[in-house]
Design a protein around this motif. Structure first.
Motif, PDB file in Angstrom:
ATOM      1  N   VAL A  41     107.499  61.842  18.218  1.00  0.00           N
ATOM      2  CA  VAL A  41     107.284  60.762  18.626  1.00  0.00           C
ATOM      3  C   VAL A  41     108.025  60.087  19.811  1.00  0.00           C
ATOM      4  O   VAL A  41     107.785  59.406  20.879  1.00  0.00           O
ATOM      5  CB  VAL A  41     107.677  59.586  17.426  1.00  0.00           C
ATOM      6  N   LEU A  42     109.107  60.546  19.900  1.00  0.00           N
ATOM      7  CA  LEU A  42     110.177  60.250  21.027  1.00  0.00           C
ATOM      8  C   LEU A  42     109.686  61.129  22.351  1.00  0.00           C
ATOM      9  O   LEU A  42     109.821  60.419  23.316  1.00  0.00           O
ATOM     10  CB  LEU A  42     111.489  60.868  20.509  1.00  0.00           C
ATOM     11  N   THR A  43     109.217  62.455  22.357  1.00  0.00           N
ATOM     12  CA  THR A  43     108.898  62.938  23.434  1.00  0.00           C
ATOM     13  C   THR A  43     107.646  62.265  23.669  1.00  0.00           C
ATOM     14  O   THR A  43     107.246  62.480  25.103  1.00  0.00           O
ATOM     15  CB  THR A  43     108.783  64.445  23.125  1.00  0.00           C
ATOM     16  N   ASP A  44     106.649  62.052  23.088  1.00  0.00           N
ATOM     17  CA  ASP A  44     105.509  61.168  23.325  1.00  0.00           C
ATOM     18  C   ASP A  44     105.633  60.119  24.209  1.00  0.00           C
ATOM     19  O   ASP A  44     105.216  59.619  25.369  1.00  0.00           O
ATOM     20  CB  ASP A  44     104.528  61.034  22.222  1.00  0.00           C
ATOM     21  N   VAL A  45     106.525  59.318  23.767  1.00  0.00           N
ATOM     22  CA  VAL A  45     107.076  57.936  24.375  1.00  0.00           C
ATOM     23  C   VAL A  45     107.788  58.089  25.712  1.00  0.00           C
ATOM     24  O   VAL A  45     107.331  57.541  26.733  1.00  0.00           O
ATOM     25  CB  VAL A  45     107.969  57.061  23.316  1.00  0.00           C
ATOM     26  N   VAL A  46     108.560  59.159  25.765  1.00  0.00           N
ATOM     27  CA  VAL A  46     109.247  59.236  27.131  1.00  0.00           C
ATOM     28  C   VAL A  46     108.212  60.043  27.917  1.00  0.00           C
ATOM     29  O   VAL A  46     108.296  59.992  29.391  1.00  0.00           O
ATOM     30  CB  VAL A  46     110.542  60.298  26.734  1.00  0.00           C
ATOM     31  N   GLY A  47     107.379  60.934  27.540  1.00  0.00           N
ATOM     32  CA  GLY A  47     106.564  61.382  28.531  1.00  0.00           C
ATOM     33  C   GLY A  47     105.675  60.479  29.032  1.00  0.00           C
ATOM     34  O   GLY A  47     105.384  60.605  30.158  1.00  0.00           O
ATOM     35  N   LEU A  48     105.275  59.352  28.353  1.00  0.00           N
ATOM     36  CA  LEU A  48     104.204  58.389  28.903  1.00  0.00           C
ATOM     37  C   LEU A  48     105.192  57.581  29.818  1.00  0.00           C
ATOM     38  O   LEU A  48     104.608  57.330  31.014  1.00  0.00           O
ATOM     39  CB  LEU A  48     103.622  57.450  27.660  1.00  0.00           C
ATOM     40  N   ALA A  49     106.293  57.288  29.406  1.00  0.00           N
ATOM     41  CA  ALA A  49     107.391  56.606  30.441  1.00  0.00           C
ATOM     42  C   ALA A  49     107.373  57.357  31.650  1.00  0.00           C
ATOM     43  O   ALA A  49     107.429  56.793  32.895  1.00  0.00           O
ATOM     44  CB  ALA A  49     108.675  56.070  29.694  1.00  0.00           C
ATOM     45  N   ALA A  50     107.846  58.542  31.521  1.00  0.00           N
ATOM     46  CA  ALA A  50     107.947  59.451  32.789  1.00  0.00           C
ATOM     47  C   ALA A  50     106.804  59.507  33.682  1.00  0.00           C
ATOM     48  O   ALA A  50     106.732  59.418  34.847  1.00  0.00           O
ATOM     49  CB  ALA A  50     108.468  60.795  32.616  1.00  0.00           C
ATOM     50  N   SER A  51     105.465  59.599  33.031  1.00  0.00           N
ATOM     51  CA  SER A  51     104.234  59.530  33.754  1.00  0.00           C
ATOM     52  C   SER A  51     104.102  58.364  34.343  1.00  0.00           C
ATOM     53  O   SER A  51     103.269  58.369  35.271  1.00  0.00           O
ATOM     54  CB  SER A  51     103.150  59.866  32.960  1.00  0.00           C
ATOM     55  N   LEU A  52     104.330  57.205  33.879  1.00  0.00           N
ATOM     56  CA  LEU A  52     104.243  56.044  34.555  1.00  0.00           C
ATOM     57  C   LEU A  52     105.085  55.659  35.701  1.00  0.00           C
ATOM     58  O   LEU A  52     104.946  54.931  36.610  1.00  0.00           O
ATOM     59  CB  LEU A  52     104.037  54.733  33.385  1.00  0.00           C
ATOM     60  N   TYR A  53     106.396  56.062  35.417  1.00  0.00           N
ATOM     61  CA  TYR A  53     107.581  55.537  36.313  1.00  0.00           C
ATOM     62  C   TYR A  53     107.332  56.208  37.641  1.00  0.00           C
ATOM     63  O   TYR A  53     107.293  57.459  37.726  1.00  0.00           O
ATOM     64  CB  TYR A  53     108.874  55.773  35.632  1.00  0.00           C
ATOM     65  N   ARG A  54     107.303  55.607  38.695  1.00  0.00           N
ATOM     66  CA  ARG A  54     106.930  56.069  39.993  1.00  0.00           C
ATOM     67  C   ARG A  54     105.835  56.862  39.965  1.00  0.00           C
ATOM     68  O   ARG A  54     105.831  57.976  40.899  1.00  0.00           O
ATOM     69  CB  ARG A  54     108.261  56.620  40.638  1.00  0.00           C
ATOM     70  N   ARG A  55     104.831  56.732  39.125  1.00  0.00           N
ATOM     71  CA  ARG A  55     103.649  57.523  39.160  1.00  0.00           C
ATOM     72  C   ARG A  55     103.625  58.843  38.736  1.00  0.00           C
ATOM     73  O   ARG A  55     102.718  59.644  38.797  1.00  0.00           O
ATOM     74  CB  ARG A  55     102.683  57.247  40.448  1.00  0.00           C
ATOM     75  N   ALA A  56     104.953  59.360  38.333  1.00  0.00           N
ATOM     76  CA  ALA A  56     105.092  60.609  37.932  1.00  0.00           C
ATOM     77  C   ALA A  56     106.525  61.263  38.201  1.00  0.00           C
ATOM     78  O   ALA A  56     106.852  61.619  39.263  1.00  0.00           O
ATOM     79  CB  ALA A  56     104.207  61.844  38.450  1.00  0.00           C
ATOM     80  N   THR A  57     107.486  61.264  37.092  1.00  0.00           N
ATOM     81  CA  THR A  57     108.752  61.282  37.225  1.00  0.00           C
ATOM     82  C   THR A  57     108.685  62.826  36.118  1.00  0.00           C
ATOM     83  O   THR A  57     108.396  62.656  35.116  1.00  0.00           O
ATOM     84  CB  THR A  57     109.818  60.417  36.654  1.00  0.00           C
ATOM     85  N   PRO A  58     109.505  63.717  36.660  1.00  0.00           N
ATOM     86  CA  PRO A  58     109.725  64.856  35.829  1.00  0.00           C
ATOM     87  C   PRO A  58     110.630  64.538  34.535  1.00  0.00           C
ATOM     88  O   PRO A  58     111.405  63.896  34.602  1.00  0.00           O
ATOM     89  CB  PRO A  58     110.217  66.040  36.666  1.00  0.00           C
ATOM     90  N   TYR A  59     110.317  65.379  33.538  1.00  0.00           N
ATOM     91  CA  TYR A  59     111.213  65.202  32.464  1.00  0.00           C
ATOM     92  C   TYR A  59     111.277  66.502  31.640  1.00  0.00           C
ATOM     93  O   TYR A  59     110.375  67.547  31.869  1.00  0.00           O
ATOM     94  CB  TYR A  59     110.765  64.326  31.492  1.00  0.00           C
ATOM     95  N   VAL A  60     112.263  66.864  30.807  1.00  0.00           N
ATOM     96  CA  VAL A  60     112.540  68.143  30.018  1.00  0.00           C
ATOM     97  C   VAL A  60     112.658  67.649  28.623  1.00  0.00           C
ATOM     98  O   VAL A  60     113.077  66.711  27.885  1.00  0.00           O
ATOM     99  CB  VAL A  60     113.986  68.516  30.339  1.00  0.00           C
ATOM    100  N   ARG A  61     111.806  68.411  27.444  1.00  0.00           N
ATOM    101  CA  ARG A  61     111.695  67.903  26.307  1.00  0.00           C
ATOM    102  C   ARG A  61     112.406  69.050  25.596  1.00  0.00           C
ATOM    103  O   ARG A  61     112.389  70.311  25.598  1.00  0.00           O
ATOM    104  CB  ARG A  61     110.127  68.351  25.661  1.00  0.00           C
ATOM    105  N   ILE A  62     113.263  68.545  24.586  1.00  0.00           N
ATOM    106  CA  ILE A  62     114.134  69.383  23.685  1.00  0.00           C
ATOM    107  C   ILE A  62     113.529  68.851  22.328  1.00  0.00           C
ATOM    108  O   ILE A  62     114.196  67.808  21.541  1.00  0.00           O
ATOM    109  CB  ILE A  62     115.731  69.025  23.802  1.00  0.00           C
ATOM    110  N   PRO A  63     112.763  69.351  21.688  1.00  0.00           N
ATOM    111  CA  PRO A  63     112.245  68.814  20.388  1.00  0.00           C
ATOM    112  C   PRO A  63     113.016  69.264  19.224  1.00  0.00           C
ATOM    113  O   PRO A  63     113.448  70.533  19.408  1.00  0.00           O
ATOM    114  CB  PRO A  63     110.796  69.489  20.292  1.00  0.00           C
ATOM    115  N   THR A  64     113.396  68.216  18.348  1.00  0.00           N
ATOM    116  CA  THR A  64     114.096  68.725  17.255  1.00  0.00           C
ATOM    117  C   THR A  64     113.572  68.677  15.809  1.00  0.00           C
ATOM    118  O   THR A  64     114.423  68.658  14.828  1.00  0.00           O
ATOM    119  CB  THR A  64     115.469  67.507  17.341  1.00  0.00           C
TER     120      THR A  64
END
Length: 419
Positions: free
Chosen positions: A140-163
């Motif tokens: 849930v957390l990585t899905d939410v952050v991924g969507l936020a990153a895709s929208l912010y400035r039309r694409a901001t990179p992110y790194v996932r650490i699934p727990t």
């Protein structure tokens, strides 16, 4: 031990390369823009990720520049368990960071939570390209952050650490982001893979048994559609994998843990890479995901995602048996493994009417076709496009009988729909 899988895919309109084509129409000039978008990202198994002696996380967050600034979005439970260790690691790498702590669960997997992350990104001043946001938590957390990153400035990179296990083998390794909208599962989303996913099985030491089983359901999905050897590992060691928290070690069960994890990740990525953008809507990894979105949302918060998927897989396996794709013995083994893993095969919300609506919504999602994956034996699958409501109701009846007497299920023969 390190396992690295690099995913590369391209997205194009119609041409093999970038080009601008002009042509004439009856009404004047026109242009067609064709472009390629190459995507490459790494999925790495990295034990002891928060050990200062392990440079993997440092490389991900510093990008060779010191001091580095990073925004870290972290699940509240993960923060309570690992927050101090994470802070100590980052301090040892001279990383300045801000935390955005989210109590991430399915009920808050909505746009309001995405906006909360976007607010944190804006307040921190995340630059557009060279300071990836770190997302640390479950699916849930990585899905939410991924969507936020895709929208912010039309694409901001992110790194996932699934727990969580489901994050390590499913939600944290693909390209999709998403949140729920009204009663619909993941109705809003984008394709925006993280530049890197770091998988540390050590986080599973603190994951409760139910959430481990939740992830094992997605592993069972891969086993049933394409990996008979993985199925045999789950059949033999499934209970031990939960008891030992999927931790690698010396004995047979502990040795199986790493093999199960590797095969699950490899199998999932093999299916995703050729069709990362889902131009092809016939997807084997949609096994267990035809009825489960409606089941999960109707049962919320009673069922976890993997539990709803298992209900779908049980129903689909019975449908496969009725069509002669699974023998009595094979179906019995599938249901037995689900029982060994303490996963549900049915839920009270699974009424014929809900299943009818679920399939109708899936047909819309798959552009007017069912494209329903059904297992053919164990470790293979086929697609069907002509499933009937009569078949679904017969399968529900059989599962209800199985629930009443799981040790001696009433298994009907192929095409004996019992109606």
């Amino acid at each position: 031990m390190t396992m690295t899988i690099t995913m590369t895919s391209s997205k194009s309109l119609s041409a093999p390369g970038d080009r601008l084509q002009d042509y004439e129409t009856e009404d004047g000039a026109a242009w067609r823009v064709s472009a390629l978008k190459k995507v490459s990202y790494d999925v790495m198994v990295q034990p002891r990720l928060l050990d200062p002696a392990n440079p993997a996380l440092a490389r991900a967050v510093t990008s060779g520049a010191a001091p580095a600034r990073r925004l870290i979005v972290i699940d509240a439970t993960v923060h309570s368990l690992y927050g101090e260790q994470l802070a100590a690691y980052l301090a040892s790498q001279d990383v300045e960071f801000n935390l955005c702590v989210i109590d991430a669960h399915e009920s808050v997997k909505v746009m309001d939570t995405v906006f909360e992350v976007v607010d944190a990104m804006d307040a921190f001043g995340v630059p557009r390209r060279h300071a990836p946001v770190l997302a640390m938590g479950g699916g849930v957390l990585t899905d939410v952050v991924g969507l936020a990153a895709s929208l912010y400035r039309r694409a901001t990179p992110y790194v996932r650490i699934p727990t969580t296990l489901i994050g390590m083998v499913d939600a944290g390794i693909g390209a999709k982001t998403g949140v729920n909208f009204r009663e619909h599962k993941n109705r809003l989303g984008t394709y925006h893979p993280s530049s890197l996913t770091l998988i540390d099985p050590g986080f599973l030491n603190t994951l409760d048994a139910r959430h481990l089983r939740n992830g094992l359901s997605e592993i069972l999905k891969i086993a049933l559609i394409k990996d008979a050897e993985l199925f045999e590992l789950l059949a033999e060691y499934g209970a031990s994998l939960v008891e030992q928290r999927m931790q690698p070690g010396e004995d047979a069960a502990e040795g199986a843990a790493l093999t199960v994890l590797r095969r699950a990740v490899q199998g999932m990525l093999e299916e995703l890479q050729p069709n990362l953008w889902e131009h092809q809507l016939r997807r084997l990894v949609d096994f267990g995901h035809s009825f489960s979105p409606a089941v999960e949302m109707a049962a919320l918060p009673e069922l976890l995602h993997g539990e709803a998927v298992c209900v779908d897989m049980a129903l689909s396996s019975v449908l496969a048996h009725h069509r002669g794709l699974l023998t009595v013995a094979e179906l019995g083994r599938v249901l037995d493994v689900m029982r060994v893993l303490h996963l549900p095969v049915l839920h009270p919300v699974c009424t014929p009417e809900l299943m009818r609506r679920a399939l109708a919504d899936t047909v819309k999602h798959r552009d007017g076709r069912q494209h329903l994956p059904l297992p053919r034996g164990i470790g293979d699958a086929v697609f069907v496009d002509d499933l009937t409501q009569q078949e679904v109701e017969a399968a529900l009846l059989m599962l209800a009988e199985h629930e009443q007497a799981p040790q001696q299920p009433t298994l009907r023969g192929p095409l004996d729909l019992g109606v």
